[in-house]
Design a protein around this motif. Structure first.
Motif, short mmCIF file in Angstrom:
data_model
loop_
_atom_site.label_atom_id
_atom_site.label_comp_id
_atom_site.label_asym_id
_atom_site.label_seq_id
_atom_site.Cartn_x
_atom_site.Cartn_y
_atom_site.Cartn_z
N MET A 40 0.85 -1.19 0.00
CA MET A 40 0.00 0.00 0.00
C MET A 40 0.89 1.24 0.00
O MET A 40 0.97 1.97 0.99
N THR A 41 1.57 1.48 -1.10
CA THR A 41 2.49 2.61 -1.22
C THR A 41 1.73 3.86 -1.66
O THR A 41 1.09 3.87 -2.71
N ASP A 42 1.82 4.90 -0.85
CA ASP A 42 1.19 6.19 -1.15
C ASP A 42 2.11 6.96 -2.10
O ASP A 42 3.21 7.35 -1.72
N ARG A 43 1.68 7.19 -3.34
CA ARG A 43 2.52 7.84 -4.35
C ARG A 43 1.99 9.23 -4.70
O ARG A 43 0.80 9.52 -4.54
N GLY A 44 2.89 10.08 -5.21
CA GLY A 44 2.54 11.44 -5.59
C GLY A 44 1.92 11.53 -6.97
O GLY A 44 1.83 10.54 -7.71
N ARG A 45 1.53 12.75 -7.36
CA ARG A 45 0.79 12.95 -8.61
C ARG A 45 1.60 12.59 -9.85
O ARG A 45 1.03 12.27 -10.89
N SER A 46 2.93 12.62 -9.77
CA SER A 46 3.74 12.27 -10.94
C SER A 46 3.59 10.80 -11.31
O SER A 46 3.92 10.41 -12.43
N ALA A 47 3.08 9.98 -10.39
CA ALA A 47 2.89 8.54 -10.66
C ALA A 47 1.55 8.23 -11.29
O ALA A 47 1.30 7.09 -11.68
N LEU A 48 0.66 9.24 -11.39
CA LEU A 48 -0.71 9.00 -11.83
C LEU A 48 -0.89 9.31 -13.32
O LEU A 48 -0.55 10.39 -13.79
#
Length: 282
Positions: A40-48
């Motif tokens: 469950m890795t919380d990623r930033g907008r650059s990953a979306l």
């Protein structure tokens, strides 16, 4: 497996003030039994990345081809066992429903059971993690934090006859309750149960989370296999009886009063790491 825009259970999203859901995205995968993993890795907008038919978060993605949902997973599991979780899940709905259920009177929270009856093929890169069987596909949408509107809820999906039955029971902070019981058939039809089985208490989880589900009068539902345990949440396989039919399905219980505790957030951060930066190869 759950895909998030605005990771509801992420402490990082909570600490950010929940102002920018696109900056807290995640693909959560949990496997059970010997060698089970949790990612469950919380990623930033650059990953979306999103299109009409695809949803990508960093190294993992979902793609709808018109008939089936293909999920490609490449994640790192959280402590205590840190390892790669890679492979493919293919979910093929027998039909897609048109049902949308508001969970609050103002529609701030919506449950969308896209395909309560599906076939699933799991092919993960580990011994014993390849199987096929009965699957399910739904979504929840919301414009407020869950703990702003609810104190507790339970949800269950149980295969019955030529379809499945879903129960959604919740206690709202305004003192009202939600009691939804819906039968779904293989063709995508949905029928509200006007006289649903009784809401029946079960044994509490290992973290003493209260649990209850619906069962015929005189029948005691019971856990047959644990799945995921947390101080505020329980997921398990539960056996119950609905209209005289014995069935085993997936059950969830969520205690939002516990989830509100600030003491819980640092504990969650260990299991939900924050990775704000991501760069795609192309």
């Amino acid at each position: 497996m759950i895909a998030f825009i605005g990771s509801v259970f992420s402490p990082w999203y909570r600490w950010s003030g929940r102002r920018d859901p696109d900056n807290h995205v995640c693909i959560n995968v949990a496997t059970y039994g010997p060698g089970g993993r949790f990612t469950m890795t919380d990623r930033g907008r650059s990953a979306l990345r999103q299109t009409e038919d695809s949803f990508t978060v960093g190294p993992s993605s979902l793609h709808w081809d018109g008939n089936a949902l293909r999920i490609d997973i490449d994640e790192i599991s959280a402590p205590p066992v840190i390892s790669r979780v890679r492979g493919t899940i293919t979910l093929t709905p027998r039909a897609v429903t048109t049902v949308e259920l508001p969970l609050t009177p103002d529609g701030a929270h919506i449950w969308r059971p896209f395909a309560p009856v599906s076939d699933i093929q799991v092919d993960l890169d580990a011994p014993g993690w390849t199987w096929s069987g009965h699957g399910y596909f739904d979504a929840n949408f919301g414009t407020r934090a869950l703990e702003d509107d609810f104190s507790f809820w339970t949800w269950g999906r149980y295969p019955v006859g030529q379809g499945s039955t879903c129960f959604y029971d919740a206690s709202r902070l305004d003192g009202t309750t939600l009691a939804a019981a819906i039968r779904f058939d293989d063709a995508g039809g949905a029928q509200v149960m006007r006289d649903p089985p009784t809401l029946t208490p079960m044994r509490r989880s290992l973290w003493a989370v209260k649990r209850e589900t619906r069962a015929d009068a005189g029948h005691k539902p019971r856990q047959v296999s644990p799945m995921l345990e947390a101080p505020f949440y329980s997921r398990s396989m539960v056996r119950t009886q609905i209209d005289g039919e014995q069935t085993t399905g997936v059950h969830e219980a969520l205690d939002l009063r516990r989830f509100c505790s600030p003491l819980l957030k640092p504990m969650l951060a260990v299991r939900v790491p924050r990775r704000p930066r991501w760069r795609f190869a192309d």
